[in-house]
Write a protein that holds these residues in place. Structure first.
Motif, mmCIF file in Angstrom:
data_model
loop_
_atom_site.group_PDB
_atom_site.id
_atom_site.type_symbol
_atom_site.label_atom_id
_atom_site.label_comp_id
_atom_site.label_asym_id
_atom_site.label_seq_id
_atom_site.Cartn_x
_atom_site.Cartn_y
_atom_site.Cartn_z
ATOM 1 N N LYS A 64 0.815 -1.213 0.000
ATOM 2 C CA LYS A 64 0.000 0.000 0.000
ATOM 3 C C LYS A 64 0.849 1.265 0.000
ATOM 4 O O LYS A 64 0.424 2.291 -0.529
ATOM 5 N N ALA A 99 -7.400 0.833 -3.686
ATOM 6 C CA ALA A 99 -7.213 1.289 -2.313
ATOM 7 C C ALA A 99 -8.016 0.430 -1.338
ATOM 8 O O ALA A 99 -7.515 0.047 -0.277
ATOM 9 N N LEU A 109 -8.094 8.170 1.283
ATOM 10 C CA LEU A 109 -7.799 8.315 -0.143
ATOM 11 C C LEU A 109 -8.370 9.629 -0.669
ATOM 12 O O LEU A 109 -7.711 10.332 -1.440
#
Length: 177
Positions: A64, A99, A109
């Motif tokens: 991530k 995401a 986000l």
């Protein structure tokens, strides 16, 4: 209405040109938003958004932090060339599923996206707000670009803190949530 009834700086004959100007400016913005929405729909229906999402997962290797770095780069570049609303319509369908799969909160986000696109609006050479500022201040783009550089650097530092320390943008939503 304030100019007409409270301040009395406008007359009834001033209203029609103002309304015409408002309608034409609103039409331009709505046309851009509409075409961006159509483009995002085409990306989704044709599967391009899913392919781009899969490519992002592969490039980031499921990490991530690498994904967030890629997102920041893509959005900073997009923010220099595309207005924020259009960029959101086009890019959200691609980024959000990735995401979500990587465990990144949608609010986090969203904060990252808004900050990136806001920075892009004042980043030379195409930052739209630079030209607005140049017109208002009646100075050259070169001078404005030099003046705005410290603010861009500070904004990028704030962006990196927001990106990699998710508790910063998520504190208030977590308290309310």
């Amino acid at each position: 209405m304030c100019g007409l009834f409270i301040y009395r700086t406008l007359s009834l004959k001033d209203i029609m040109p103002i309304l015409r100007d408002s309608v034409s400016q609103t039409a331009v913005v709505m046309f851009i938003v509409g075409t961006a929405s159509l483009f995002a729909w085409v990306l989704t229906v044709t599967g391009v958004a899913a392919d781009a999402s899969n490519l992002l997962i592969q490039v980031s290797a499921g990490n991530k932090y690498i994904f967030l770095l890629i997102v920041n780069i893509i959005l900073l570049i997009a923010g220099c060339f595309i207005d924020a609303n259009s960029a959101m319509y086009i890019i959200v369908p691609i980024l959000y599923p990735v995401a979500e799969a990587l465990g990144i909160d949608g609010v986090h986000l969203g904060c990252i996206m808004v900050m990136n696109l806001a920075i892009g609006l004042v980043t030379p050479p195409v930052g739209v707000n630079l030209y607005v500022g140049c017109g208002i201040a009646d100075i050259s783009l070169k001078r404005m670009s030099k003046s705005v550089l410290p603010f861009v650097v500070a904004s990028i530092i704030a962006l990196l803190l927001t990106t990699y320390l998710p508790f910063i943008p998520m504190t208030l939503p977590n308290l309310l949530g």
